[in-house]
Design a protein around this motif. Sequence first.
Motif, PDB file in Angstrom:
ATOM      1  N   ARG A 272      -6.068 -13.471  -2.649  1.00 30.96           N
ATOM      2  CA  ARG A 272      -4.594 -11.968  -4.527  1.00 30.96           C
ATOM      3  C   ARG A 272      -4.659 -10.715  -3.923  1.00 30.96           C
ATOM      4  O   ARG A 272      -3.645 -10.389  -3.394  1.00 30.96           O
ATOM      5  CB  ARG A 272      -5.806 -12.326  -5.219  1.00 30.96           C
ATOM      6  CG  ARG A 272      -5.262 -11.294  -6.509  1.00 30.96           C
ATOM      7  CD  ARG A 272      -5.381 -11.405  -7.938  1.00 30.96           C
ATOM      8  NE  ARG A 272      -5.557 -13.169  -8.391  1.00 30.96           N
ATOM      9  CZ  ARG A 272      -7.113 -13.287  -8.641  1.00 30.96           C
ATOM     10  NH1 ARG A 272      -7.982 -12.708  -8.118  1.00 30.96           N
ATOM     11  NH2 ARG A 272      -6.988 -14.558  -9.025  1.00 30.96           N
TER      12      ARG A 272
ATOM     13  N   GLN B  57      -0.800  -9.893  -3.914  1.00 32.18           N
ATOM     14  CA  GLN B  57      -0.468  -9.079  -4.800  1.00 32.18           C
ATOM     15  C   GLN B  57      -0.179  -7.384  -4.009  1.00 32.18           C
ATOM     16  O   GLN B  57       1.057  -7.010  -4.179  1.00 32.18           O
ATOM     17  CB  GLN B  57      -1.646  -9.118  -5.481  1.00 32.18           C
ATOM     18  CG  GLN B  57      -2.393  -8.934  -6.460  1.00 32.18           C
ATOM     19  CD  GLN B  57      -0.872  -9.534  -7.294  1.00 32.18           C
ATOM     20  OE1 GLN B  57      -0.697  -8.755  -8.281  1.00 32.18           O
ATOM     21  NE2 GLN B  57      -0.898 -10.575  -8.216  1.00 32.18           N
TER      22      GLN B  57
ATOM     23  N   SER C 141       4.090  -5.948  -3.813  1.00 28.59           N
ATOM     24  CA  SER C 141       4.016  -4.684  -4.525  1.00 28.59           C
ATOM     25  C   SER C 141       5.130  -4.297  -3.823  1.00 28.59           C
ATOM     26  O   SER C 141       6.094  -3.543  -4.243  1.00 28.59           O
ATOM     27  CB  SER C 141       3.039  -3.639  -4.395  1.00 28.59           C
ATOM     28  OG  SER C 141       2.526  -3.878  -3.164  1.00 28.59           O
TER      29      SER C 141
END
Length: 238
Positions: free
Chosen positions: A171, A175, A179
């Motif tokens: 993750r 992520q 972003s």
Amino acid sequence: MPRIDSHVLYSALHPPEHLSPILTRNRFDGAILIAPTCPAIDNFLGLVVPVELPAPGLANLLDQYRAQPKFVGVSFSLDTEIPDGLGELARRGIPLDLHMQPRHFPLVERIAEQVPRLVIDHLARPRFALGLTAEWADGMEAAARCGNVYCKVSGLLSDPADTPWTARSIRPFVQHVLSVFGTDRVMFGSEWPACLPAATWKETLAAFTQSIGAHTMETRERLLGANAQRFYGIQPKA
């Protein structure tokens, strides 16, 4: 919006026809095949041909590839320096799949200047078990500043050293990519059948969906297909 697996392969043990019913069962419209040729299977929506650069007669080769009905791009494995010949891709508007490692990030911006669109395959192959490194995180952020660079969240379960997998280890990488690239330049890819036997195709999808976290349905559908459709210029089915 279509659902498209942006990165599949095949082998003698796992021919393309084995994947077709898997895609159908999971309500995917099709996949992008990384291979020299594309079989006559409706689920395969696009063909990305692996090339070695520099290649003698590259211009002629590219024109031959473009004659194939489902051809949508080429794939190249980066070594130690930028090869000659990328300008031929720009002249023809052919996008590039870039297979690379974190040490190659300093070259990405220069490559992006020479091609119309570029996608980094497999998150640039980080080692999830080692956690985020500055080399990978900073390199991915720099690559994302190039507006024509995309990233495939693919190959998540293809390294035996990283199995059995957990979303917890994957993750942070996913992520971070979301972003810096946003949700318009990231796409899902299974890298089937390289994930076998450690993980099934459906487990690669689960790793992706668990890693991206909560999003609106529209955003999820972009990540699961619409971004790949736009990147490769795939026309919607009538």
